[in-house]
Design a protein around this motif. Structure first.
Motif, short mmCIF file in Angstrom:
data_model
loop_
_atom_site.label_atom_id
_atom_site.label_comp_id
_atom_site.label_asym_id
_atom_site.label_seq_id
_atom_site.Cartn_x
_atom_site.Cartn_y
_atom_site.Cartn_z
N MET A 63 0.82 -1.20 0.00
CA MET A 63 0.00 0.00 0.00
C MET A 63 0.86 1.26 0.00
O MET A 63 0.58 2.23 -0.73
CB MET A 63 -0.91 0.01 1.23
CG MET A 63 -1.82 1.23 1.31
SD MET A 63 -2.54 1.48 2.96
CE MET A 63 -1.09 2.09 3.86
N ALA A 64 1.92 1.26 0.82
CA ALA A 64 2.80 2.42 0.90
C ALA A 64 3.51 2.67 -0.43
O ALA A 64 3.66 3.82 -0.86
CB ALA A 64 3.81 2.23 2.02
N ALA A 65 3.96 1.59 -1.06
CA ALA A 65 4.62 1.73 -2.36
C ALA A 65 3.65 2.27 -3.41
O ALA A 65 4.00 3.15 -4.21
CB ALA A 65 5.20 0.38 -2.81
N LEU A 66 2.41 1.76 -3.39
CA LEU A 66 1.40 2.22 -4.34
C LEU A 66 1.08 3.71 -4.15
O LEU A 66 0.73 4.39 -5.12
CB LEU A 66 0.12 1.40 -4.18
CG LEU A 66 0.15 -0.03 -4.70
CD1 LEU A 66 -1.12 -0.76 -4.29
CD2 LEU A 66 0.31 -0.05 -6.21
N ALA A 67 1.21 4.19 -2.92
CA ALA A 67 0.88 5.59 -2.63
C ALA A 67 1.73 6.55 -3.46
O ALA A 67 1.29 7.66 -3.78
CB ALA A 67 1.06 5.87 -1.14
N ILE A 68 2.94 6.14 -3.82
CA ILE A 68 3.82 7.01 -4.61
C ILE A 68 3.94 6.56 -6.06
O ILE A 68 3.97 7.38 -6.98
CB ILE A 68 5.22 7.13 -3.95
CG1 ILE A 68 6.09 8.13 -4.70
CG2 ILE A 68 5.91 5.77 -3.89
CD1 ILE A 68 5.56 9.54 -4.62
N THR A 69 3.98 5.24 -6.29
CA THR A 69 4.16 4.78 -7.68
C THR A 69 2.95 5.11 -8.55
O THR A 69 3.11 5.37 -9.75
CB THR A 69 4.42 3.26 -7.72
OG1 THR A 69 3.33 2.56 -7.10
CG2 THR A 69 5.72 2.91 -7.02
#
Length: 253
Positions: A63-69
């Motif tokens: 989820m955290a990675a998706l927040a920026i990618t």
């Protein structure tokens, strides 16, 4: 405060955070329920309620990675950097929002797993939160989730592609850290200092060699204490996040 509000709105306007939070809670608490239902003699220790926290941790890091990618994928990051040219401030605000959300989910995972275990088992004698170690097994999940989300956010900012960032996070955490023990002579020593192994030591405690965590006695000389393990994991996460800020500031959006 304005940047925090903006990042909160951007995060929750997509469906992925909601699904990730539900999945993190469902996997961790659901598998804990299975452990509780199969506990022998109707009893289980507090630490057993935290065994499955890693499932939730992996989902929260995704989820955290998706927040920026996703921002790089759809180009919204360009508008953000045009509005705030220094670039660091919005990324820091995003880190604060994601870390706080992850900590909240970790809190729900910790107390949800423990509470459900309490409802399922018949003998509550070992589930009482009577010591600092007991509380660490429950509350510590929240701290690890927050640090893990910053680590994932840093990886996502550096890679900028969802598939690449998610692959790096999951492959390293689930495969590399376990397979490194196959390296002759030094594999076991290397594994002791890998981030997710160290984070696991903070939440679950020491191991007697059988894979079952325990908490008797002081830490082994030359190894990190449980709280030292958290500091080590948080330092690695913060280092990745800081490096990602420097790189984001220097390269094109």
């Amino acid at each position: 405060m304005t940047l925090l509000a903006v990042e909160r709105i951007k995060l929750f306007t997509t469906r992925s955070p909601w699904w990730c939070m539900l999945l993190a809670l469902g996997l961790s608490i659901g598998f804990t329920a299975i452990i509780a239902a199969n506990s022998t003699e109707g009893a289980m220790p507090v630490v057993a309620s935290a065994f499955m926290y890693q499932f939730g941790l992996m989902v929260i890091m995704v989820m955290a990675a998706l927040a920026i990618t996703t921002e790089y994928r759809f180009g919204t990051i360009k508008a953000t950097f045009q509005a705030v040219p220094d670039r660091v401030s919005p990324l820091v605000a995003k880190g604060v929002v994601v870390a706080l959300l992850s900590a909240a989910v970790g809190l729900l995972v910790g107390f949800g797993s423990w509470g459900l275990s309490w409802l399922i088992v018949s003998d509550h004698s070992q589930l009482a939160l009577e010591s600092a170690n007991d509380w660490r097994h429950v509350l510590g999940i929240s701290l690890v989730f927050a640090a893990g989300s910053l680590l994932a956010l840093g990886v996502g900012t550096l890679v900028r592609q969802t598939a690449g960032a998610v692959s790096i996070i999951l492959v390293f955490a689930l495969l590399v850290e376990n397979l490194v023990t196959l390296i002759p002579k030094i594999g076991d020593d290397i594994q002791k200092w890998l981030p997710f192994t160290v984070a696991n030591k903070f939440v679950l405690g020491e191991s007697d060699g059988s894979g079952i965590p325990e908490n008797a006695g002081p830490p082994v000389p030359g190894e990190l204490s449980p709280w030292g393990s958290l500091a080590y994991f948080a330092a690695i996460a913060l280092a990745f996040f800081i490096v990602s800020l420097v790189v984001a500031k220097r390269r094109d959006a």
